[in-house]
Motif scaffolding. Structure first.
Motif, PDB file in Angstrom:
ATOM      1  N   MET A   1       0.847  -1.188   0.000  1.00  0.00           N
ATOM      2  CA  MET A   1       0.000   0.000   0.000  1.00  0.00           C
ATOM      3  C   MET A   1       0.885   1.242   0.000  1.00  0.00           C
ATOM      4  O   MET A   1       1.577   1.506   0.964  1.00  0.00           O
ATOM      5  CB  MET A   1      -0.869  -0.006   1.252  1.00  0.00           C
ATOM      6  CG  MET A   1      -1.881   1.079   1.277  1.00  0.00           C
ATOM      7  SD  MET A   1      -2.887   0.978   2.763  1.00  0.00           S
ATOM      8  CE  MET A   1      -1.747   1.544   4.000  1.00  0.00           C
ATOM      9  N   GLU A   2       0.920   1.935  -1.092  1.00  0.00           N
ATOM     10  CA  GLU A   2       1.710   3.149  -1.180  1.00  0.00           C
ATOM     11  C   GLU A   2       0.763   4.302  -1.470  1.00  0.00           C
ATOM     12  O   GLU A   2      -0.060   4.233  -2.378  1.00  0.00           O
ATOM     13  CB  GLU A   2       2.752   3.040  -2.298  1.00  0.00           C
ATOM     14  CG  GLU A   2       3.776   1.925  -2.081  1.00  0.00           C
ATOM     15  CD  GLU A   2       4.716   2.192  -0.914  1.00  0.00           C
ATOM     16  OE1 GLU A   2       5.049   3.364  -0.650  1.00  0.00           O
ATOM     17  OE2 GLU A   2       5.103   1.217  -0.254  1.00  0.00           O
ATOM     18  N   ALA A   3       0.891   5.352  -0.676  1.00  0.00           N
ATOM     19  CA  ALA A   3       0.003   6.497  -0.872  1.00  0.00           C
ATOM     20  C   ALA A   3       0.435   7.277  -2.096  1.00  0.00           C
ATOM     21  O   ALA A   3       1.597   7.604  -2.258  1.00  0.00           O
ATOM     22  CB  ALA A   3       0.076   7.383   0.351  1.00  0.00           C
ATOM     23  N   LYS A   4      -0.511   7.544  -2.959  1.00  0.00           N
ATOM     24  CA  LYS A   4      -0.188   8.302  -4.159  1.00  0.00           C
ATOM     25  C   LYS A   4      -1.115   9.483  -4.274  1.00  0.00           C
ATOM     26  O   LYS A   4      -2.308   9.355  -4.005  1.00  0.00           O
ATOM     27  CB  LYS A   4      -0.335   7.414  -5.386  1.00  0.00           C
ATOM     28  CG  LYS A   4       0.784   6.432  -5.497  1.00  0.00           C
ATOM     29  CD  LYS A   4       0.671   5.655  -6.760  1.00  0.00           C
ATOM     30  CE  LYS A   4       1.838   4.687  -6.824  1.00  0.00           C
ATOM     31  NZ  LYS A   4       1.726   3.753  -7.903  1.00  0.00           N
ATOM     32  N   GLY A   5      -0.591  10.591  -4.743  1.00  0.00           N
ATOM     33  CA  GLY A   5      -1.416  11.757  -5.040  1.00  0.00           C
ATOM     34  C   GLY A   5      -2.278  12.175  -3.867  1.00  0.00           C
ATOM     35  O   GLY A   5      -1.949  11.974  -2.703  1.00  0.00           O
ATOM     36  N   ASP A   6      -3.405  12.743  -4.210  1.00  0.00           N
ATOM     37  CA  ASP A   6      -4.277  13.270  -3.165  1.00  0.00           C
ATOM     38  C   ASP A   6      -5.118  12.183  -2.512  1.00  0.00           C
ATOM     39  O   ASP A   6      -5.653  12.375  -1.437  1.00  0.00           O
ATOM     40  CB  ASP A   6      -5.204  14.336  -3.769  1.00  0.00           C
ATOM     41  CG  ASP A   6      -4.398  15.532  -4.242  1.00  0.00           C
ATOM     42  OD1 ASP A   6      -3.351  15.803  -3.628  1.00  0.00           O
ATOM     43  OD2 ASP A   6      -4.811  16.172  -5.214  1.00  0.00           O
ATOM     44  N   GLU A   7      -5.252  11.055  -3.191  1.00  0.00           N
ATOM     45  CA  GLU A   7      -6.108   9.994  -2.646  1.00  0.00           C
ATOM     46  C   GLU A   7      -5.297   9.073  -1.743  1.00  0.00           C
ATOM     47  O   GLU A   7      -5.337   7.862  -1.875  1.00  0.00           O
ATOM     48  CB  GLU A   7      -6.761   9.193  -3.778  1.00  0.00           C
ATOM     49  CG  GLU A   7      -7.764   9.954  -4.592  1.00  0.00           C
ATOM     50  CD  GLU A   7      -7.125  10.758  -5.704  1.00  0.00           C
ATOM     51  OE1 GLU A   7      -5.949  10.515  -6.014  1.00  0.00           O
ATOM     52  OE2 GLU A   7      -7.796  11.644  -6.250  1.00  0.00           O
ATOM     53  N   GLY A   8      -4.579   9.635  -0.820  1.00  0.00           N
ATOM     54  CA  GLY A   8      -3.703   8.802   0.008  1.00  0.00           C
ATOM     55  C   GLY A   8      -4.177   8.605   1.426  1.00  0.00           C
ATOM     56  O   GLY A   8      -3.540   7.894   2.185  1.00  0.00           O
ATOM     57  N   PHE A   9      -5.280   9.207   1.801  1.00  0.00           N
ATOM     58  CA  PHE A   9      -5.787   8.997   3.157  1.00  0.00           C
ATOM     59  C   PHE A   9      -6.186   7.539   3.332  1.00  0.00           C
ATOM     60  O   PHE A   9      -6.629   6.889   2.392  1.00  0.00           O
ATOM     61  CB  PHE A   9      -7.000   9.898   3.431  1.00  0.00           C
ATOM     62  CG  PHE A   9      -6.658  11.352   3.661  1.00  0.00           C
ATOM     63  CD1 PHE A   9      -6.016  11.731   4.834  1.00  0.00           C
ATOM     64  CD2 PHE A   9      -6.967  12.320   2.725  1.00  0.00           C
ATOM     65  CE1 PHE A   9      -5.695  13.064   5.052  1.00  0.00           C
ATOM     66  CE2 PHE A   9      -6.651  13.653   2.935  1.00  0.00           C
ATOM     67  CZ  PHE A   9      -6.004  14.028   4.102  1.00  0.00           C
ATOM     68  N   GLU A  10      -6.050   7.066   4.541  1.00  0.00           N
ATOM     69  CA  GLU A  10      -6.341   5.661   4.838  1.00  0.00           C
ATOM     70  C   GLU A  10      -7.723   5.219   4.362  1.00  0.00           C
ATOM     71  O   GLU A  10      -7.922   4.059   4.037  1.00  0.00           O
ATOM     72  CB  GLU A  10      -6.261   5.423   6.351  1.00  0.00           C
ATOM     73  CG  GLU A  10      -4.863   5.174   6.876  1.00  0.00           C
ATOM     74  CD  GLU A  10      -4.357   3.774   6.576  1.00  0.00           C
ATOM     75  OE1 GLU A  10      -3.340   3.674   5.873  1.00  0.00           O
ATOM     76  OE2 GLU A  10      -4.955   2.800   7.033  1.00  0.00           O
ATOM     77  N   ILE A  11      -8.653   6.112   4.352  1.00  0.00           N
ATOM     78  CA  ILE A  11     -10.021   5.713   3.997  1.00  0.00           C
ATOM     79  C   ILE A  11     -10.119   5.245   2.545  1.00  0.00           C
ATOM     80  O   ILE A  11     -11.061   4.562   2.164  1.00  0.00           O
ATOM     81  CB  ILE A  11     -11.016   6.855   4.295  1.00  0.00           C
ATOM     82  CG1 ILE A  11     -12.425   6.280   4.450  1.00  0.00           C
ATOM     83  CG2 ILE A  11     -10.951   7.940   3.241  1.00  0.00           C
ATOM     84  CD1 ILE A  11     -13.400   7.209   5.127  1.00  0.00           C
TER      85      ILE A  11
ATOM     86  N   TRP B   1     -17.332   8.200   0.313  1.00  0.00           N
ATOM     87  CA  TRP B   1     -16.067   7.457   0.404  1.00  0.00           C
ATOM     88  C   TRP B   1     -16.251   6.029  -0.061  1.00  0.00           C
ATOM     89  O   TRP B   1     -15.432   5.495  -0.804  1.00  0.00           O
ATOM     90  CB  TRP B   1     -15.554   7.421   1.850  1.00  0.00           C
ATOM     91  CG  TRP B   1     -15.212   8.743   2.433  1.00  0.00           C
ATOM     92  CD1 TRP B   1     -15.852   9.367   3.465  1.00  0.00           C
ATOM     93  CD2 TRP B   1     -14.157   9.617   2.036  1.00  0.00           C
ATOM     94  NE1 TRP B   1     -15.273  10.570   3.718  1.00  0.00           N
ATOM     95  CE2 TRP B   1     -14.228  10.756   2.865  1.00  0.00           C
ATOM     96  CE3 TRP B   1     -13.171   9.553   1.058  1.00  0.00           C
ATOM     97  CZ2 TRP B   1     -13.342  11.815   2.753  1.00  0.00           C
ATOM     98  CZ3 TRP B   1     -12.299  10.605   0.949  1.00  0.00           C
ATOM     99  CH2 TRP B   1     -12.382  11.723   1.786  1.00  0.00           C
TER     100      TRP B   1
ATOM    101  N   GLY C   1      -8.205   1.195   6.145  1.00  0.00           N
ATOM    102  CA  GLY C   1      -8.831   2.368   6.755  1.00  0.00           C
ATOM    103  C   GLY C   1     -10.340   2.239   6.780  1.00  0.00           C
ATOM    104  O   GLY C   1     -11.000   2.586   7.765  1.00  0.00           O
TER     105      GLY C   1
END
Lengths: 501, 372
Positions: free
Chosen positions: B1-11, B38, B16
Motif C-alpha cells: 500500500m503506497e500512498a499516491k497523489g491526493d487519494e492517500g488517506f487511509e479511507i 467514500w 482504513g
C-alpha cells in the motif's frame, strides 16, 4: 473551521489535510483494535519542510502530533493517546532519493515501505539485509528505525534494521531539521557513516517510538544479495522448546553465519494444522515444534560447508529434515524464495473472524525463552477464569503462546508472545467485557514479561506507559529520557502521553 | 500500500475503511451521505483480499484469507447505506432508474430496442437454441464493432448462436451499488426468458454479466441455474483447440501484446489462464506480462460504480494501468471485458500524446478477428 486547521491548510494543500469524521476514524486504530484514539485531524505532508512547519504550528497551538508510518504497530504507536491531536501521516513521503551503488547506501524518504524499497533494490542485486519488521509489506522505513524493528527476515545475520542506519534527517519536535552522522559535517556531500562528528545522535532517534523527532529521510547501508542460498526445515523431537534454544545457541557458539532461523512452537504447529494454515504439514503424525534455517553464501563451496555444519547441529539434536520443496514441508523455501518474510510472523492473528493480537514484541537472550514460554503457560492457567468468560461469549478460548521465535543477531531471539483474543464486537454485538478483560490480561502479561527482563522495542501507547506505571524502568534511565524530552520537546508535542510524558 | 497523489488517506484503502466499519458497528459513528461518498470510491476489484495476509502459495494458507471476502463486506455496507437512505448517489440513482424503467432496461438510458439494432446485421442469429448469447448492455450500446468481430469469428468457426430480444440488463450495476429492490424480478425474468428458448449454454462477452450470471444469480436464488454459463473466452479457447478458427496463413512481423485481467473475470471468477491460452494461440503474437498480473493485477478503475459516479478517479486508475502496459514494451494492451475496454480507452484518450503511439487498447475478440 478552526484557526489551527486554517494555519495547517496553508502548509499543505487542502487535499492533504482533513478533519472529516470518517477519515479521523480511519486513523483511530492501528493493528490492535482494542486501542483507539480519534485524532482531531489528519495531515499528509510531502516534504521535510512541511513537517517542520506543522510542528511549529502545533507548538504555537499546543496540540500534540502523532507521527505515523505504515500504521502497523500492535501497541497503538501511531494513533493518539486519548481522542485528540494531529496524526501526521508520512506515507506520501515515499520516494527513493538516491542509490549510491559504489558505496552501497540508499537514501529514501522515510514513508516508503520495506517491501517497496526492496523491490527496487532487487533490480540491482541488492537488499536491505534486515528486511524490517514482519509487516514490511506496508510498514515504513521510518517506522522501522523508530522501533529497532526485526522480524521481516535476515535478522539472524543483520540484526535490527537500525544496525544498517547510516544517517537520518530528522525534524525535531520544535520544527528544527537536523542531519546526523557524516551529514553533521555541512560540507559532506553524501551520507557515508553514522558514527562520528560527535556523539551518535542518530541513536537518539533509533527506537525512540516517535518520541524525539520525526524521521524525514533515511540513509541505509544496502548489501549485495549473495548468489547462493540454502534453506531447510526440520521437525523437532520432544521438548522442542528447550532443544530449539539449544540449537540456536550452538549455532552462535560455533560462529556460523546464519541468515535466518525460526522456531514454531508445538502449539502453533498443531493449531495451524487444525485450522488449515499449513497444508504442507497436514500429513504429520507427531505435531511437534518445527524449526528452519536459511543460509546465504558467495560460493557453492561456502554454502556446502555451512550446510554441513548446520545439518550436524540439527541432526545431532534428533531433528528430522523435511523434503526440499515447500509442498514437502520446507517452509524456509517459501520464506526466503517467495517473500514469506513479511507474512509469516503473525500467522495466528486472523485465525478466526474477530481474532486480535494482544501481545508483546520483545527480545530476550536465546537461553531465556524456554523458561519464559513455560511461564506463559502458567500465566494462562492463572487467568483461566477470565479466558473462560471470553469463551462463553465467543465459543473459543483465547490462545496463549508465541508466533515464530526468531533468531536475532547478538544471541537474542524475538518473541511475539502473548495471547490472541477476540475484539469486543462479536456476532453483531459489542461486548464491553471482552475489551475490559483484554486490557486487564494484556497488562498482567506485559508485567510478567517485564519481570522476566524482556526488552520491548515496539512500545506504542500501552507498553511505553505500562513500563513506567509498574516501575519497570531503572530510575536514572527514565529520568534521563525525560530530561532529554523536556529539552528537545518542552511542550511535549510529539507523541504526547507515551512513556507518560 | 503506497500512498499516491491526493487519494492517500487511509479511507481510500481497505484497512482504513475497515477501521471506519468497526467504529460504525460499535455505534461510535453513524452511516451518512458523506460516508457513502467514500464507500463508493472503491471499484470493488477485490485486490485487498488478495494482499490481505495472502501467502500466494497453496501450501501455506494464512488465516484471514480463509474467511474474509472484502468485496462482500463493501457490498453489505453499500446495501446498508441504501437501506438507510444515504445511497444510491445521484448518478447511480440514474442508472438504477434506467435499469428499472420498462422502456429502457439498461443503465445507459438508451431505448430498449437500441440494444437490438446490431442484431439486424446478422440474420443468421436465431431466436432460440441451445447455445444462447447474452448480449448485455455495454457492447450492444457502446462497442458494436467488437460484436461484429465476435460474429466474424463464430461464422468462420461454423458456430451458430441464438439470442432473445427479451433480455434485460443482468442487474450487475444494482448489485454493485447495493440497490437490489428490483433485482430478483430481473434475475427471474432473465432466467425464464433463456429457459423458454431452450438454452443449454448461455455465454456472454461481458465479464460483469458473466460474474453476475454465474456467481450472483445462483447465490441470490439459492439454487443452481438450469443451464451452464460461459464467458466468450471459454468458447473461443475451445474453438481454437479444435482448430475451428482459421487464421491468415502468412503473418507479418511479431506483435507484442500484454493482457489486462478484468477483475470480474480474474479475481472474482478465477479465470486467468484461458485468455492467455487464447493469446498464445494467435499467430504472430508474443504475450508479455505486466508487473502486476493475474490475481495481483491493477484494476482498470471502472468497476463498483466508480466510472459513473467518479469518472476522474476511474481515469486516473486506468492511466496507471496503461503506463504499466507501456512499460512492458507491448504494442497492444488487450483485455476481455467491455467495461475495462471502455475505461482504458477513455484513459488512453487522455494520456500524453507522446506515449500514445506506443500502445493500442484492443478487445481480445477484435484481436482474434484482426488475424482472420
Amino acid at each position: 473551521m478552526s484557526k489551527l486547521y486554517q494555519k495547517l491548510e496553508r502548509i499543505v494543500s487542502e487535499k492533504r489535510i482533513s478533519n472529516n469524521l470518517y477519515i479521523r476514524h480511519a486513523y483511530s486504530r492501528n493493528v490492535s483494535s482494542n486501542l483507539q484514539g480519534v485524532p482531531d485531524l489528519v495531515i499528509r505532508p510531502k516534504s521535510t519542510e512541511e513537517i517542520s512547519e506543522v510542528l511549529k504550528i502545533a507548538n504555537e497551538e499546543n496540540i500534540p502530533v502523532i507521527p505515523r508510518g505504515g500504521g502497523d504497530c500492535e501497541f497503538g504507536g501511531s494513533k493518539p493517546i486519548g481522542d485528540t491531536g494531529i496524526v501526521l501521516d508520512t506515507k506520501s513521503m515515499n520516494s527513493i532519493l538516491n542509490l549510491d551503488e559504489e558505496n552501497l547506501i540508499v537514501t529514501v524518504e522515510a514513508g516508503i515501505s520495506w517491501g517497496k524499497l526492496n523491490e527496487y533494490l532487487c533490480h540491482y542485486g541488492l537488499y536491505t539485509g534486515c528486511l524490517g519488521p514482519g509487516s514490511g509489506m506496508t510498514s515504513s522505513i521510518g517506522g522501522g528505525i523508530s522501533h529497532h524493528s526485526v522480524g521481516g527476515g535476515g535478522c539472524a545475520k543483520y540484526g535490527a534494521c537500525t544496525n544498517q542506519l547510516v544517517s537520518l534527517e530528522v525534524v525535531l519536535p520544535t520544527g528544527e531539521i537536523i542531519e546526523t552522522g557524516s551529514q553533521a559535517n555541512r560540507y559532506s556531500k553524501i551520507p557515508f557513516n553514522r558514527f562520528g562528528n560527535g556523539p551518535d545522535l542518530a541513536g537518539l532517534f533509533c527506537g525512540d517510538n516517535g518520541l524525539y523527532g520525526i524521521k524525514a529521510k533515511v540513509s541505509l547501508q544496502v548489501f549485495p544479495k549473495p548468489e547462493f542460498a540454502n534453506y531447510k526445515t526440520f521437525l523437532m523431537p520432544r521438548k522442542s522448546l528447550e532443544i530449539s534454544a539449544q540449537i540456536m545457541n550452538e549455532i552462535r557458539q560455533k560462529g556460523i553465519d546464519i541468515y535466518d532461523a525460526m522456531y514454531f512452537m508445538d502449539l502453533v504447529v498443531s493449531l495451524g494444522i487444525q485450522y488449515g494454515l499449513f497444508p504442507m504439514w497436514e500429513h504429520l503424525k507427531r505435531k511437534r515444534g518445527i524449526i528452519f534455517y536459511t543460509i546465504e553464501a558467495n560460493s557453492e563451496v561456502e554454502l556446502d560447508e555451512k550446510t554441513k555444519q548446520l545439518d550436524n547441529i540439527f541432526l545431532n539434536k534428533k531433528a528430522e529434515e523435511f523434503g526440499s520443496e515447500i509442498s514437502e514441508g520446507n517452509i524456509a523455501k517459501w520464506h526466503y524464495e517467495e517473500q514469506g518474510h513479511w507474512l509469516i510472523a503473525h500467522n495466528l492473528w486472523g485465525l478466526v473472524p474477530g481474532f486480535d493480537p494482544v501481545d508483546a514484541e520483545c527480545k530476550v537472550p536465546i537461553n531465556a525463552y524456554p523458561k519464559i514460554m513455560r511461564d506463559l503457560d502458567q500465566w494462562d492457567l492463572e487467568h483461566s477464569e477470565d479466558m473462560q468468560k471470553i469463551l462463553e461469549i465467543t465459543g473459543m478460548r483465547p490462545v496463549t503462546g508465541s508466533g515464530p521465535i526468531i533468531m536475532v543477531k547478538d544471541n537474542n531471539v524475538e518473541l511475539t508472545c502473548g495471547f490472541s483474543s477476540f475484539t469486543s464486537y462479536y456476532n453483531g454485538e459489542k461486548h464491553t467485557i471482552i475489551d475490559e478483560i483484554n486490557i486487564k490480561l494484556w497488562k498482567s502479561l506485559l508485567e510478567r514479561l517485564v519481570k522476566h527482563g524482556a526488552m520491548f522495542y515496539m512500545q506504542g501507547d500501552i507498553l511505553s506507559r505500562l513500563m513506567v506505571d509498574i516501575g519497570g524502568y531503572q530510575k536514572e534511565f527514565y529520568e534521563l529520557m525525560k530530561a532529554i524530552k523536556n529539552v528537545i520537546d518542552p511542550n511535549h508535542i510529539l507523541s504526547r502521553g507515551k512513556y507518560n510524558f | 500500500m503506497e500512498a499516491k497523489g491526493d487519494e492517500g488517506f487511509e479511507i481510500y484503502f481497505s484497512r482504513g475503511r475497515m477501521n471506519v466499519l468497526k467504529s460504525i458497528l460499535e455505534g461510535q459513528i453513524p452511516l451518512s451521505k458523506e460516508l457513502a461518498e467514500w464507500v463508493y470510491q472503491c471499484s470493488e476489484c477485490g485486490n485487498c483480499t488478495e494482499v490481505c495476509h495472502m501467502s500466494q502459495n497453496p501450501n501455506i494458507v494464512l488465516p484471514t484469507c480463509n474467511w474474509i471476502d472484502h468485496v462482500k463486506v463493501w457490498e453489505a455496507l453499500r446495501k446498508d447505506l441504501v437501506e438507510a437512505g444515504f445511497a444510491p448517489l445521484d448518478r447511480h440513482s440514474n442508472l438504477i432508474e434506467y435499469m428499472d424503467n420498462d422502456k429502457i432496461k439498461n443503465p445507459y438510458g438508451e431505448e430498449r430496442n437500441k440494444k437490438l439494432e446490431w442484431i439486424e446485421e446478422f440474420p443468421e442469429i436465431k431466436d432460440r437454441g441451445e447455445f444462447m448469447f447474452f448480449g448485455g448492455c455495454t457492447m450492444p450500446l457502446r462497442q458494436v464493432d467488437t460484436l461484429r468481430s465476435m460474429m466474424k469469428i463464430l461464422k468462420v468457426a461454423g458456430k451458430e448462436i441464438a439470442m432473445t430480444k427479451e433480455e434485460w440488463c443482468c442487474g450487475s450495476i444494482a448489485l454493485r451499488i447495493g440497490d437490489e429492490k428490483s433485482l430478483i424480478d430481473i434475475v427471474k425474468h432473465n432466467i425464464t426468458e433463456f429457459e423458454k428458448k431452450g438454452t443449454k449454454t448461455l455465454f456472454t462477452a461481458c465479464a460483469g454479466c458473466y460474474r453476475t450470471w454465474k456467481k450472483d444469480y445462483p447465490e441470490l436464488l439459492g439454487e443452481e441455474l438450469p443451464f451452464e454459463v460461459k464467458h466468450i473466452t471459454e468458447i473461443l479457447v475451445d474453438l481454437l483447440n479444435n482448430n475451428q478458427i482459421p487464421f491468415k496463413e502468412k503473418e507479418q512481423e511479431e506483435v507484442k501484446v500484454t493482457y489486462h485481467d478484468p477483475c470480474h473475470l480474474g479475481r472474482h471468477m478465477d479465470l486467468y489462464d484461458i485468455p492467455r491460452e487464447i493469446i498464445s494461440k494467435i499467430p504472430g503474437i508474443n504475450l508479455i506480462e505486466m508487473k502486476r498480473t493475474k490475481n495481483n493485477a491493477w484494476c482498470c478503475g471502472a468497476g463498483g460504480g466508480v466510472k459513473s459516479q467518479f469518472p476522474d478517479l476511474a481515469l486516473k486508475i486506468s492511466e496507471e494501468r496503461i503506463k504499466e502496459a507501456i512499460e512492458t514494451g507491448a504494442q497492444i494492451l488487450t483485455t476481455s471485458c467491455p467495461f475495462c475496454i471502455g475505461n482504458l480507452g477513455d484513459a488512453y484518450e487522455e494520456i500524453d500524446a507522446s506515449i500514445k503511439d506506443k500502445i493500442k487498447v484492443v478487445d481480445i475478440i477484435d484481436l482474434i478477428a484482426s488475424k482472420l
